[in-house]
Write a protein that holds these residues in place. Sequence first.
Motif, PDB file in Angstrom:
ATOM      1  N   VAL A  83       5.832  16.345  61.013  1.00 24.09           N
ATOM      2  CA  VAL A  83       6.175  15.258  60.095  1.00 24.09           C
ATOM      3  C   VAL A  83       6.477  15.866  58.732  1.00 24.09           C
ATOM      4  CG1 VAL A  83       5.424  13.091  59.047  1.00 24.09           C
ATOM      5  CG2 VAL A  83       4.706  13.666  61.380  1.00 24.09           C
ATOM      6  N   VAL A  84       7.648  15.551  58.196  1.00 22.49           N
ATOM      7  CA  VAL A  84       8.117  16.179  56.959  1.00 22.49           C
ATOM      8  C   VAL A  84       8.301  15.130  55.866  1.00 22.49           C
ATOM      9  CG1 VAL A  84       9.271  18.027  58.211  1.00 22.49           C
ATOM     10  CG2 VAL A  84      10.545  15.950  57.622  1.00 22.49           C
ATOM     11  N   ASN A  85       8.332  15.605  54.640  1.00 24.25           N
ATOM     12  CA  ASN A  85       8.677  14.764  53.497  1.00 24.25           C
ATOM     13  C   ASN A  85      10.180  14.879  53.253  1.00 24.25           C
ATOM     14  OD1 ASN A  85       5.923  14.374  53.258  1.00 24.25           O
ATOM     15  ND2 ASN A  85       5.697  15.873  51.609  1.00 24.25           N
ATOM     16  N   VAL A  86      10.814  13.736  53.028  1.00 23.00           N
ATOM     17  CA  VAL A  86      12.257  13.706  52.805  1.00 23.00           C
ATOM     18  C   VAL A  86      12.506  13.210  51.382  1.00 23.00           C
ATOM     19  CG1 VAL A  86      14.466  12.738  53.530  1.00 23.00           C
ATOM     20  CG2 VAL A  86      12.733  13.306  55.242  1.00 23.00           C
ATOM     21  N   TYR A  87      13.134  14.066  50.569  1.00 28.50           N
ATOM     22  CA  TYR A  87      13.478  13.707  49.196  1.00 28.50           C
ATOM     23  C   TYR A  87      14.998  13.591  49.104  1.00 28.50           C
ATOM     24  CZ  TYR A  87       8.755  15.515  48.425  1.00 28.50           C
ATOM     25  OH  TYR A  87       7.402  15.758  48.500  1.00 28.50           O
ATOM     26  N   SER A  88      15.477  12.429  48.769  1.00 31.78           N
ATOM     27  CA  SER A  88      16.914  12.237  48.625  1.00 31.78           C
ATOM     28  C   SER A  88      17.229  11.883  47.178  1.00 31.78           C
ATOM     29  CB  SER A  88      17.424  11.138  49.559  1.00 31.78           C
ATOM     30  OG  SER A  88      16.819   9.896  49.258  1.00 31.78           O
ATOM     31  N   SER A  89      18.380  12.342  46.720  1.00 36.60           N
ATOM     32  CA  SER A  89      18.771  12.082  45.335  1.00 36.60           C
ATOM     33  C   SER A  89      20.266  11.811  45.288  1.00 36.60           C
ATOM     34  CB  SER A  89      18.406  13.255  44.425  1.00 36.60           C
ATOM     35  OG  SER A  89      19.031  14.438  44.877  1.00 36.60           O
ATOM     36  N   ARG A  90      20.660  11.020  44.307  1.00 37.46           N
ATOM     37  CA  ARG A  90      22.077  10.760  44.086  1.00 37.46           C
ATOM     38  C   ARG A  90      22.311  10.595  42.589  1.00 37.46           C
ATOM     39  NH1 ARG A  90      23.313   5.002  44.013  1.00 37.46           N
ATOM     40  NH2 ARG A  90      21.408   3.786  44.303  1.00 37.46           N
ATOM     41  N   VAL A  91      23.499  10.957  42.188  1.00 34.36           N
ATOM     42  CA  VAL A  91      23.872  10.899  40.782  1.00 34.36           C
ATOM     43  C   VAL A  91      24.646   9.611  40.531  1.00 34.36           C
ATOM     44  CG1 VAL A  91      25.149  12.021  38.925  1.00 34.36           C
ATOM     45  CG2 VAL A  91      23.962  13.401  40.646  1.00 34.36           C
ATOM     46  N   SER A 143      20.277   6.801  52.601  1.00 33.29           N
ATOM     47  CA  SER A 143      21.531   6.107  52.367  1.00 33.29           C
ATOM     48  C   SER A 143      22.085   6.411  50.960  1.00 33.29           C
ATOM     49  CB  SER A 143      21.335   4.599  52.520  1.00 33.29           C
ATOM     50  OG  SER A 143      22.520   3.892  52.263  1.00 33.29           O
ATOM     51  N   GLY A 144      23.339   6.826  50.922  1.00 31.81           N
ATOM     52  CA  GLY A 144      24.002   7.101  49.644  1.00 31.81           C
ATOM     53  C   GLY A 144      23.561   8.359  48.949  1.00 31.81           C
ATOM     54  N   ALA A 145      22.789   9.197  49.613  1.00 26.83           N
ATOM     55  CA  ALA A 145      22.256  10.393  48.954  1.00 26.83           C
ATOM     56  C   ALA A 145      23.327  11.461  48.801  1.00 26.83           C
ATOM     57  CB  ALA A 145      21.080  10.949  49.751  1.00 26.83           C
ATOM     58  N   ASP A 146      23.312  12.128  47.666  1.00 26.72           N
ATOM     59  CA  ASP A 146      24.176  13.286  47.443  1.00 26.72           C
ATOM     60  C   ASP A 146      23.493  14.575  47.878  1.00 26.72           C
ATOM     61  OD1 ASP A 146      26.269  11.789  46.218  1.00 26.72           O
ATOM     62  OD2 ASP A 146      25.083  11.703  44.378  1.00 26.72           O
ATOM     63  N   GLN A 147      22.193  14.566  47.878  1.00 26.90           N
ATOM     64  CA  GLN A 147      21.431  15.761  48.230  1.00 26.90           C
ATOM     65  C   GLN A 147      20.136  15.336  48.906  1.00 26.90           C
ATOM     66  OE1 GLN A 147      19.411  18.464  45.205  1.00 26.90           O
ATOM     67  NE2 GLN A 147      21.312  19.593  45.584  1.00 26.90           N
ATOM     68  N   ILE A 148      19.789  16.017  49.999  1.00 29.50           N
ATOM     69  CA  ILE A 148      18.573  15.693  50.752  1.00 29.50           C
ATOM     70  C   ILE A 148      17.757  16.968  50.910  1.00 29.50           C
ATOM     71  CG2 ILE A 148      17.620  14.818  52.909  1.00 29.50           C
ATOM     72  CD1 ILE A 148      20.282  13.308  53.297  1.00 29.50           C
ATOM     73  N   GLN A 149      16.507  16.905  50.524  1.00 28.37           N
ATOM     74  CA  GLN A 149      15.612  18.052  50.637  1.00 28.37           C
ATOM     75  C   GLN A 149      14.447  17.676  51.542  1.00 28.37           C
ATOM     76  OE1 GLN A 149      14.321  19.523  46.866  1.00 28.37           O
ATOM     77  NE2 GLN A 149      13.596  21.483  47.675  1.00 28.37           N
ATOM     78  N   VAL A 150      14.084  18.609  52.405  1.00 34.15           N
ATOM     79  CA  VAL A 150      13.004  18.389  53.371  1.00 34.15           C
ATOM     80  C   VAL A 150      11.892  19.393  53.095  1.00 34.15           C
ATOM     81  CG1 VAL A 150      12.355  18.537  55.803  1.00 34.15           C
ATOM     82  CG2 VAL A 150      14.498  17.422  55.153  1.00 34.15           C
ATOM     83  N   ALA A 151      10.657  18.892  53.033  1.00 33.67           N
ATOM     84  CA  ALA A 151       9.490  19.744  52.804  1.00 33.67           C
ATOM     85  C   ALA A 151       8.567  19.663  54.007  1.00 33.67           C
ATOM     86  CB  ALA A 151       8.753  19.313  51.541  1.00 33.67           C
ATOM     87  N   LEU A 152       8.244  20.824  54.567  1.00 38.08           N
ATOM     88  CA  LEU A 152       7.363  20.882  55.728  1.00 38.08           C
ATOM     89  C   LEU A 152       5.906  20.951  55.298  1.00 38.08           C
ATOM     90  CD1 LEU A 152      10.190  21.794  56.843  1.00 38.08           C
ATOM     91  CD2 LEU A 152       8.910  23.099  58.574  1.00 38.08           C
ATOM     92  N   ARG A 153       5.045  20.676  56.264  1.00 35.47           N
ATOM     93  CA  ARG A 153       3.611  20.700  55.978  1.00 35.47           C
ATOM     94  C   ARG A 153       3.136  22.108  55.636  1.00 35.47           C
ATOM     95  NH1 ARG A 153      -1.324  19.543  60.218  1.00 35.47           N
ATOM     96  NH2 ARG A 153      -2.865  18.809  58.736  1.00 35.47           N
ATOM     97  N   ASP A 154       3.819  23.127  56.194  1.00 38.52           N
ATOM     98  CA  ASP A 154       3.383  24.508  55.944  1.00 38.52           C
ATOM     99  C   ASP A 154       3.870  25.036  54.601  1.00 38.52           C
ATOM    100  OD1 ASP A 154       6.079  24.958  56.342  1.00 38.52           O
ATOM    101  OD2 ASP A 154       5.844  25.941  58.290  1.00 38.52           O
ATOM    102  N   GLY A 155       4.506  24.199  53.791  1.00 39.02           N
ATOM    103  CA  GLY A 155       4.917  24.599  52.455  1.00 39.02           C
ATOM    104  C   GLY A 155       6.377  24.980  52.331  1.00 39.02           C
ATOM    105  N   ARG A 156       7.091  25.131  53.431  1.00 39.03           N
ATOM    106  CA  ARG A 156       8.494  25.495  53.366  1.00 39.03           C
ATOM    107  C   ARG A 156       9.347  24.296  52.947  1.00 39.03           C
ATOM    108  NH1 ARG A 156       9.880  28.220  59.013  1.00 39.03           N
ATOM    109  NH2 ARG A 156       8.445  26.570  59.756  1.00 39.03           N
ATOM    110  N   GLU A 157      10.399  24.577  52.225  1.00 41.88           N
ATOM    111  CA  GLU A 157      11.333  23.546  51.787  1.00 41.88           C
ATOM    112  C   GLU A 157      12.756  24.013  52.038  1.00 41.88           C
ATOM    113  OE1 GLU A 157      10.742  22.324  47.791  1.00 41.88           O
ATOM    114  OE2 GLU A 157       8.649  21.702  48.089  1.00 41.88           O
ATOM    115  N   THR A 158      13.641  23.067  52.336  1.00 40.49           N
ATOM    116  CA  THR A 158      15.035  23.397  52.582  1.00 40.49           C
ATOM    117  C   THR A 158      15.889  22.159  52.409  1.00 40.49           C
ATOM    118  OG1 THR A 158      16.591  24.380  54.166  1.00 40.49           O
ATOM    119  CG2 THR A 158      14.886  22.931  55.051  1.00 40.49           C
ATOM    120  N   PHE A 159      17.186  22.387  52.234  1.00 40.03           N
ATOM    121  CA  PHE A 159      18.115  21.270  52.169  1.00 40.03           C
ATOM    122  C   PHE A 159      18.539  20.891  53.585  1.00 40.03           C
ATOM    123  CE2 PHE A 159      18.649  23.200  47.936  1.00 40.03           C
ATOM    124  CZ  PHE A 159      18.396  22.088  47.161  1.00 40.03           C
ATOM    125  N   ALA A 160      18.864  19.618  53.755  1.00 34.79           N
ATOM    126  CA  ALA A 160      19.209  19.106  55.079  1.00 34.79           C
ATOM    127  C   ALA A 160      20.633  18.578  55.092  1.00 34.79           C
ATOM    128  CB  ALA A 160      18.243  17.999  55.485  1.00 34.79           C
TER     129      ALA A 160
END
Length: 397
Positions: A83-91, A143-160
Amino acid sequence: MRRYLKPLIWPILSGILVAVLLLNLFPQWFSSSQPVTQVVDYIQRETNSEPRPAPELREAVPFSRSSGPVSYATAVNKAAPAVVNVYSSRVVEREQHPLMSDPFFRQFFGEEMPRRQRMLSSLGSGVIVSDEGYVLTNHHVISGADQIQVALRDGRETFADVIGTDPESDLAVLKINLDSLPAIALGDSESVAVGDVSLAIGNPFGVGQTVTMGIISATGRNHLGLSAYEDFIQTDAAINPGNSGGALINANGALVGINTAIFSRSGGSQGIGFAIPVNLAREILDELVQHGRVVRGWLGLEVQEITSGLAASFGLNAAQGVIVSSVVQNGPAQQAGLRPGDVLLAIDGKPILDPRVAMADIADIEPGTRLPLKVVRNGDTLEIEIVAGERPPPSQR
Protein backbone atom coordinates in the motif's frame (compact mmCIF):
# COMPACT_ATOMS: atom_id res chain seq x y z
CA MET A 1 -76.58 -20.02 84.36
CA ARG A 2 -73.03 -19.21 85.18
CA ARG A 3 -72.82 -22.48 87.06
CA TYR A 4 -73.80 -24.40 83.92
CA LEU A 5 -71.47 -22.57 81.49
CA LYS A 6 -68.38 -22.69 83.61
CA PRO A 7 -67.60 -26.41 82.88
CA LEU A 8 -67.80 -25.65 79.03
CA ILE A 9 -65.27 -22.82 78.89
CA TRP A 10 -62.13 -24.95 78.95
CA PRO A 11 -63.34 -27.45 76.27
CA ILE A 12 -64.26 -24.52 73.95
CA LEU A 13 -60.92 -22.79 74.46
CA SER A 14 -59.09 -26.08 73.90
CA GLY A 15 -61.03 -26.66 70.67
CA ILE A 16 -60.17 -23.17 69.36
CA LEU A 17 -56.47 -23.65 70.13
CA VAL A 18 -56.44 -27.04 68.38
CA ALA A 19 -58.20 -25.54 65.32
CA VAL A 20 -55.67 -22.71 65.07
CA LEU A 21 -52.82 -25.18 65.34
CA LEU A 22 -54.22 -27.44 62.61
CA LEU A 23 -54.86 -24.45 60.33
CA ASN A 24 -51.22 -23.40 60.59
CA LEU A 25 -49.81 -26.87 60.13
CA PHE A 26 -52.14 -28.18 57.40
CA PRO A 27 -53.68 -25.24 55.50
CA GLN A 28 -54.50 -27.43 52.46
CA TRP A 29 -57.13 -29.27 54.57
CA PHE A 30 -59.14 -26.09 54.88
CA SER A 31 -58.55 -24.59 51.31
CA SER A 32 -61.65 -24.43 49.18
CA SER A 33 -59.62 -24.42 45.86
CA GLN A 34 -57.84 -27.44 44.42
CA PRO A 35 -54.08 -27.47 43.89
CA VAL A 36 -52.95 -26.45 40.40
CA THR A 37 -51.71 -29.92 39.58
CA GLN A 38 -55.05 -31.40 40.53
CA VAL A 39 -56.90 -28.85 38.40
CA VAL A 40 -54.64 -29.60 35.39
CA ASP A 41 -55.15 -33.32 35.86
CA TYR A 42 -58.87 -32.74 36.10
CA ILE A 43 -58.95 -30.72 32.88
CA GLN A 44 -56.88 -33.32 31.07
CA ARG A 45 -59.15 -36.10 32.22
CA GLU A 46 -62.19 -34.13 31.15
CA THR A 47 -60.77 -33.45 27.59
CA ASN A 48 -59.08 -36.87 27.21
CA SER A 49 -55.93 -35.16 25.80
CA GLU A 50 -52.29 -36.03 26.40
CA PRO A 51 -50.01 -33.35 27.91
CA ARG A 52 -47.98 -31.45 25.28
CA PRO A 53 -44.31 -32.31 25.12
CA ALA A 54 -41.83 -29.65 26.18
CA PRO A 55 -40.50 -27.60 23.26
CA GLU A 56 -37.07 -28.57 21.99
CA LEU A 57 -35.08 -25.35 22.29
CA ARG A 58 -31.92 -24.80 20.28
CA GLU A 59 -28.99 -24.50 22.64
CA ALA A 60 -26.41 -21.83 21.91
CA VAL A 61 -22.95 -22.99 20.94
CA PRO A 62 -20.52 -22.10 23.74
CA PHE A 63 -18.74 -18.87 22.79
CA SER A 64 -14.99 -18.76 22.97
CA ARG A 65 -12.91 -15.73 22.03
CA SER A 66 -9.92 -18.01 21.58
CA SER A 67 -11.51 -19.29 18.34
CA GLY A 68 -10.57 -16.05 16.51
CA PRO A 69 -7.16 -14.43 16.05
CA VAL A 70 -5.94 -12.27 18.87
CA SER A 71 -3.97 -10.12 16.42
CA TYR A 72 -4.13 -9.28 12.71
CA ALA A 73 -0.47 -8.34 12.58
CA THR A 74 0.34 -11.22 10.21
CA ALA A 75 -2.32 -10.11 7.71
CA VAL A 76 -1.16 -6.48 7.93
CA ASN A 77 2.50 -7.42 7.50
CA LYS A 78 1.58 -9.28 4.30
CA ALA A 79 -0.45 -6.46 2.77
CA ALA A 80 0.84 -3.16 4.16
CA PRO A 81 4.15 -3.02 2.22
CA ALA A 82 2.11 -3.01 -1.03
CA VAL A 83 0.00 0.00 0.00
CA VAL A 84 1.55 3.27 -1.16
CA ASN A 85 0.95 6.98 -0.69
CA VAL A 86 -0.03 8.81 -3.87
CA TYR A 87 0.75 12.52 -4.14
CA SER A 88 -0.65 14.29 -7.17
CA SER A 89 -0.11 17.91 -8.11
CA ARG A 90 -1.21 20.25 -10.86
CA VAL A 91 -0.38 23.80 -11.76
CA VAL A 92 -3.20 26.30 -12.07
CA GLU A 93 -2.98 29.90 -13.14
CA ARG A 94 -4.85 32.64 -11.42
CA GLU A 95 -4.99 36.39 -11.70
CA GLN A 96 -2.53 38.48 -9.74
CA HIS A 97 -5.20 40.41 -7.87
CA PRO A 98 -8.98 40.04 -7.37
CA LEU A 99 -9.49 43.54 -8.85
CA MET A 100 -8.35 42.17 -12.20
CA SER A 101 -11.77 40.53 -12.57
CA ASP A 102 -13.31 44.01 -12.75
CA PRO A 103 -13.81 45.14 -16.40
CA PHE A 104 -12.67 48.68 -15.50
CA PHE A 105 -9.21 47.49 -14.47
CA ARG A 106 -9.00 44.85 -17.21
CA GLN A 107 -9.18 47.52 -19.92
CA PHE A 108 -5.76 48.86 -18.88
CA PHE A 109 -4.07 45.47 -19.34
CA GLY A 110 -5.99 43.89 -22.20
CA GLU A 111 -5.14 40.24 -22.82
CA GLU A 112 -1.77 40.49 -21.09
CA MET A 113 -3.00 40.71 -17.57
CA PRO A 114 -0.48 39.68 -14.94
CA ARG A 115 -1.04 36.14 -13.70
CA ARG A 116 0.69 33.86 -11.30
CA GLN A 117 0.86 30.11 -10.99
CA ARG A 118 -0.25 28.09 -8.04
CA MET A 119 0.46 24.48 -7.27
CA LEU A 120 -2.54 22.40 -6.14
CA SER A 121 -1.81 19.05 -4.55
CA SER A 122 -3.96 16.20 -3.37
CA LEU A 123 -3.29 13.12 -1.31
CA GLY A 124 -4.48 9.56 -1.68
CA SER A 125 -3.40 5.95 -1.55
CA GLY A 126 -2.72 3.13 -3.97
CA VAL A 127 -1.99 -0.59 -4.05
CA ILE A 128 0.86 -2.35 -5.86
CA VAL A 129 -0.79 -5.32 -7.56
CA SER A 130 2.05 -6.76 -9.65
CA ASP A 131 5.80 -7.20 -9.63
CA GLU A 132 5.95 -5.13 -12.83
CA GLY A 133 4.98 -2.06 -10.84
CA TYR A 134 1.30 -1.60 -11.69
CA VAL A 135 -0.54 0.36 -9.01
CA LEU A 136 -4.31 0.51 -8.60
CA THR A 137 -5.83 3.70 -7.24
CA ASN A 138 -8.93 5.86 -7.69
CA HIS A 139 -9.50 8.04 -10.73
CA HIS A 140 -10.45 10.97 -8.53
CA VAL A 141 -7.11 10.75 -6.70
CA ILE A 142 -5.06 11.52 -9.82
CA SER A 143 -7.61 13.30 -12.01
CA GLY A 144 -6.10 16.31 -13.79
CA ALA A 145 -2.68 15.80 -12.23
CA ASP A 146 0.42 17.12 -13.96
CA GLN A 147 2.73 15.12 -11.74
CA ILE A 148 2.18 12.00 -9.62
CA GLN A 149 4.59 10.82 -6.95
CA VAL A 150 4.37 7.48 -5.16
CA ALA A 151 5.93 6.79 -1.75
CA LEU A 152 6.43 3.23 -0.54
CA ARG A 153 6.31 2.03 3.02
CA ASP A 154 10.03 1.20 2.91
CA GLY A 155 10.87 4.87 2.31
CA ARG A 156 11.43 4.77 -1.45
CA GLU A 157 9.80 7.43 -3.61
CA THR A 158 9.36 7.70 -7.36
CA PHE A 159 7.29 9.36 -10.03
CA ALA A 160 4.49 7.38 -11.63
CA ASP A 161 3.13 7.18 -15.17
CA VAL A 162 -0.60 6.98 -15.83
CA ILE A 163 -1.40 3.83 -17.81
CA GLY A 164 -5.10 4.57 -18.00
CA THR A 165 -8.10 5.79 -16.09
CA ASP A 166 -11.76 4.82 -16.01
CA PRO A 167 -13.92 7.61 -14.55
CA GLU A 168 -17.06 5.49 -14.78
CA SER A 169 -15.75 2.98 -12.24
CA ASP A 170 -13.47 5.55 -10.52
CA LEU A 171 -10.37 3.41 -11.05
CA ALA A 172 -6.95 4.26 -12.44
CA VAL A 173 -3.76 2.31 -13.12
CA LEU A 174 -0.30 3.79 -12.52
CA LYS A 175 3.13 2.36 -13.34
CA ILE A 176 6.27 2.76 -11.25
CA ASN A 177 9.76 1.54 -12.14
CA LEU A 178 11.47 0.17 -9.05
CA ASP A 179 13.08 -3.15 -8.20
CA SER A 180 11.85 -5.72 -5.67
CA LEU A 181 8.34 -4.35 -5.40
CA PRO A 182 6.04 -5.88 -2.73
CA ALA A 183 2.90 -6.85 -4.69
CA ILE A 184 -0.26 -7.67 -2.72
CA ALA A 185 -2.09 -10.99 -3.04
CA LEU A 186 -5.49 -10.65 -4.70
CA GLY A 187 -8.49 -12.29 -3.05
CA ASP A 188 -11.91 -13.19 -4.43
CA SER A 189 -14.56 -10.56 -3.73
CA GLU A 190 -17.30 -13.03 -4.71
CA SER A 191 -16.50 -15.00 -1.56
CA VAL A 192 -16.77 -11.94 0.70
CA ALA A 193 -19.65 -12.31 3.18
CA VAL A 194 -21.37 -9.92 5.52
CA GLY A 195 -19.73 -10.23 8.91
CA ASP A 196 -16.23 -10.99 7.62
CA VAL A 197 -13.42 -9.06 9.28
CA SER A 198 -12.06 -6.31 7.03
CA LEU A 199 -8.99 -4.10 7.41
CA ALA A 200 -8.55 -0.77 5.62
CA ILE A 201 -4.99 0.38 4.92
CA GLY A 202 -4.20 3.86 3.63
CA ASN A 203 -2.87 7.31 4.42
CA PRO A 204 -5.75 9.22 6.03
CA PHE A 205 -5.26 12.98 6.37
CA GLY A 206 -1.60 12.50 5.44
CA VAL A 207 -0.65 11.26 8.90
CA GLY A 208 1.11 8.17 7.50
CA GLN A 209 0.11 4.62 6.79
CA THR A 210 -2.76 3.61 9.05
CA VAL A 211 -4.72 0.41 9.56
CA THR A 212 -8.34 0.34 10.73
CA MET A 213 -10.50 -2.68 11.42
CA GLY A 214 -14.18 -3.46 10.98
CA ILE A 215 -16.44 -5.96 9.30
CA ILE A 216 -18.09 -6.26 5.92
CA SER A 217 -21.41 -4.49 6.44
CA ALA A 218 -22.98 -5.20 3.04
CA THR A 219 -22.14 -6.26 -0.50
CA GLY A 220 -23.51 -5.18 -3.86
CA ARG A 221 -24.32 -1.63 -2.79
CA ASN A 222 -25.55 0.58 -5.65
CA HIS A 223 -27.84 3.55 -6.30
CA LEU A 224 -25.36 5.72 -4.40
CA GLY A 225 -24.59 8.14 -7.19
CA LEU A 226 -20.84 7.72 -6.76
CA SER A 227 -20.07 6.32 -10.21
CA ALA A 228 -21.78 4.98 -13.30
CA TYR A 229 -21.09 1.34 -12.44
CA GLU A 230 -21.65 0.60 -8.77
CA ASP A 231 -21.25 -2.72 -7.00
CA PHE A 232 -19.63 -1.61 -3.76
CA ILE A 233 -18.51 -3.52 -0.70
CA GLN A 234 -19.62 -1.65 2.42
CA THR A 235 -17.48 -1.75 5.54
CA ASP A 236 -17.44 -0.03 8.91
CA ALA A 237 -13.65 0.02 9.02
CA ALA A 238 -12.78 3.70 9.36
CA ILE A 239 -12.09 5.28 5.94
CA ASN A 240 -11.15 8.95 5.89
CA PRO A 241 -9.89 11.46 3.31
CA GLY A 242 -6.54 10.15 2.07
CA ASN A 243 -7.69 6.52 2.28
CA SER A 244 -9.07 6.69 -1.27
CA GLY A 245 -7.31 4.17 -3.48
CA GLY A 246 -6.03 2.19 -0.52
CA ALA A 247 -6.52 -1.48 0.25
CA LEU A 248 -9.40 -3.28 1.89
CA ILE A 249 -8.05 -6.67 2.94
CA ASN A 250 -9.44 -9.76 4.66
CA ALA A 251 -8.12 -11.44 7.79
CA ASN A 252 -5.57 -13.36 5.69
CA GLY A 253 -4.06 -10.22 4.18
CA ALA A 254 -5.55 -10.66 0.69
CA LEU A 255 -6.94 -7.68 -1.24
CA VAL A 256 -10.74 -7.75 -1.52
CA GLY A 257 -11.46 -4.12 -2.47
CA ILE A 258 -10.13 -0.67 -3.33
CA ASN A 259 -11.33 1.90 -0.79
CA THR A 260 -13.19 4.62 -2.65
CA ALA A 261 -15.70 6.70 -0.70
CA ILE A 262 -17.38 7.32 2.60
CA PHE A 263 -20.88 8.33 3.60
CA SER A 264 -20.45 11.18 6.03
CA ARG A 265 -22.27 14.28 7.23
CA SER A 266 -19.15 15.72 8.84
CA GLY A 267 -16.44 14.77 6.35
CA GLY A 268 -14.96 12.16 8.69
CA SER A 269 -15.62 8.46 9.02
CA GLN A 270 -19.03 7.52 10.38
CA GLY A 271 -18.72 3.77 9.90
CA ILE A 272 -20.07 3.66 6.34
CA GLY A 273 -17.29 3.22 3.79
CA PHE A 274 -17.36 1.81 0.28
CA ALA A 275 -14.79 -0.19 -1.66
CA ILE A 276 -14.70 -1.36 -5.28
CA PRO A 277 -14.63 -5.19 -5.33
CA VAL A 278 -11.27 -6.62 -6.32
CA ASN A 279 -12.80 -8.81 -9.05
CA LEU A 280 -14.09 -5.70 -10.84
CA ALA A 281 -10.80 -3.89 -10.21
CA ARG A 282 -8.91 -6.81 -11.76
CA GLU A 283 -11.04 -6.60 -14.92
CA ILE A 284 -10.51 -2.84 -15.19
CA LEU A 285 -6.76 -3.32 -14.61
CA ASP A 286 -6.48 -5.81 -17.48
CA GLU A 287 -8.49 -3.58 -19.83
CA LEU A 288 -6.46 -0.46 -19.06
CA VAL A 289 -3.11 -2.25 -19.34
CA GLN A 290 -3.99 -4.00 -22.61
CA HIS A 291 -6.04 -1.32 -24.37
CA GLY A 292 -5.46 1.89 -22.43
CA ARG A 293 -9.21 2.15 -22.00
CA VAL A 294 -12.14 0.03 -20.84
CA VAL A 295 -14.19 -1.51 -23.67
CA ARG A 296 -17.88 -1.71 -22.77
CA GLY A 297 -21.00 -2.57 -24.69
CA TRP A 298 -23.39 0.28 -25.48
CA LEU A 299 -26.90 0.61 -26.86
CA GLY A 300 -27.00 4.38 -27.21
CA LEU A 301 -30.10 5.15 -25.21
CA GLU A 302 -31.15 6.78 -21.97
CA VAL A 303 -33.76 5.11 -19.81
CA GLN A 304 -35.80 5.90 -16.73
CA GLU A 305 -37.32 3.65 -14.11
CA ILE A 306 -40.96 2.76 -14.58
CA THR A 307 -43.42 3.33 -11.74
CA SER A 308 -46.77 1.69 -11.05
CA GLY A 309 -48.57 4.74 -12.44
CA LEU A 310 -46.50 4.75 -15.62
CA ALA A 311 -46.97 1.00 -15.99
CA ALA A 312 -50.75 1.43 -15.90
CA SER A 313 -50.60 4.20 -18.51
CA PHE A 314 -48.59 1.93 -20.83
CA GLY A 315 -51.06 -0.92 -20.33
CA LEU A 316 -48.63 -3.10 -18.36
CA ASN A 317 -49.79 -5.45 -15.63
CA ALA A 318 -46.83 -4.64 -13.40
CA ALA A 319 -44.02 -2.08 -13.08
CA GLN A 320 -41.46 -3.97 -15.13
CA GLY A 321 -38.83 -2.90 -17.60
CA VAL A 322 -37.60 0.64 -18.29
CA ILE A 323 -38.85 3.53 -20.41
CA VAL A 324 -36.64 4.74 -23.23
CA SER A 325 -36.39 8.48 -22.55
CA SER A 326 -34.03 9.36 -25.40
CA VAL A 327 -31.84 7.77 -28.05
CA VAL A 328 -28.42 8.96 -29.22
CA GLN A 329 -28.35 10.20 -32.77
CA ASN A 330 -26.85 7.58 -35.10
CA GLY A 331 -26.37 5.29 -32.11
CA PRO A 332 -27.23 1.58 -32.02
CA ALA A 333 -30.71 2.19 -30.59
CA GLN A 334 -31.69 4.70 -33.25
CA GLN A 335 -30.34 2.46 -36.01
CA ALA A 336 -32.39 -0.43 -34.63
CA GLY A 337 -35.57 1.68 -34.73
CA LEU A 338 -36.07 2.30 -31.01
CA ARG A 339 -37.99 5.46 -30.11
CA PRO A 340 -38.45 7.57 -27.00
CA GLY A 341 -41.47 6.28 -25.13
CA ASP A 342 -40.79 2.62 -25.91
CA VAL A 343 -40.86 0.30 -22.90
CA LEU A 344 -37.89 -2.04 -22.88
CA LEU A 345 -38.85 -5.29 -21.14
CA ALA A 346 -35.97 -7.68 -21.85
CA ILE A 347 -32.50 -7.76 -23.40
CA ASP A 348 -31.29 -11.03 -24.93
CA GLY A 349 -34.13 -12.85 -23.17
CA LYS A 350 -33.24 -11.50 -19.71
CA PRO A 351 -36.03 -9.45 -18.07
CA ILE A 352 -35.06 -5.95 -16.96
CA LEU A 353 -35.78 -5.55 -13.25
CA ASP A 354 -33.32 -2.79 -12.36
CA PRO A 355 -31.91 -0.13 -14.72
CA ARG A 356 -28.45 -0.16 -13.12
CA VAL A 357 -28.20 -3.94 -13.29
CA ALA A 358 -29.27 -3.81 -16.92
CA MET A 359 -26.64 -1.12 -17.55
CA ALA A 360 -23.94 -3.35 -16.06
CA ASP A 361 -25.15 -6.32 -18.13
CA ILE A 362 -24.98 -4.23 -21.32
CA ALA A 363 -21.45 -3.12 -20.45
CA ASP A 364 -20.34 -6.76 -20.34
CA ILE A 365 -21.59 -7.34 -23.91
CA GLU A 366 -18.89 -7.38 -26.57
CA PRO A 367 -19.38 -4.60 -29.13
CA GLY A 368 -20.77 -5.97 -32.41
CA THR A 369 -22.98 -8.56 -30.69
CA ARG A 370 -26.53 -8.87 -32.04
CA LEU A 371 -29.16 -8.85 -29.32
CA PRO A 372 -32.93 -9.39 -29.39
CA LEU A 373 -34.96 -6.78 -27.48
CA LYS A 374 -38.50 -7.17 -26.18
CA VAL A 375 -40.27 -3.83 -26.48
CA VAL A 376 -43.78 -2.52 -25.82
CA ARG A 377 -44.89 0.30 -28.13
CA ASN A 378 -48.41 1.71 -28.10
CA GLY A 379 -49.65 -1.39 -26.30
CA ASP A 380 -48.10 -3.81 -28.82
CA THR A 381 -45.21 -6.14 -28.00
CA LEU A 382 -42.38 -6.03 -30.53
CA GLU A 383 -39.18 -8.00 -31.07
CA ILE A 384 -36.33 -5.73 -32.23
CA GLU A 385 -32.78 -6.76 -33.01
CA ILE A 386 -29.97 -4.38 -32.07
CA VAL A 387 -26.21 -4.47 -32.68
CA ALA A 388 -24.31 -3.40 -29.56
CA GLY A 389 -21.73 -0.66 -30.05
CA GLU A 390 -18.75 0.40 -27.95
CA ARG A 391 -19.50 2.84 -25.15
CA PRO A 392 -17.72 6.12 -25.93
CA PRO A 393 -15.81 8.07 -23.27
CA PRO A 394 -17.90 10.47 -21.14
CA SER A 395 -16.41 13.48 -22.93
CA GLN A 396 -17.77 12.25 -26.27
CA ARG A 397 -21.34 11.51 -25.17
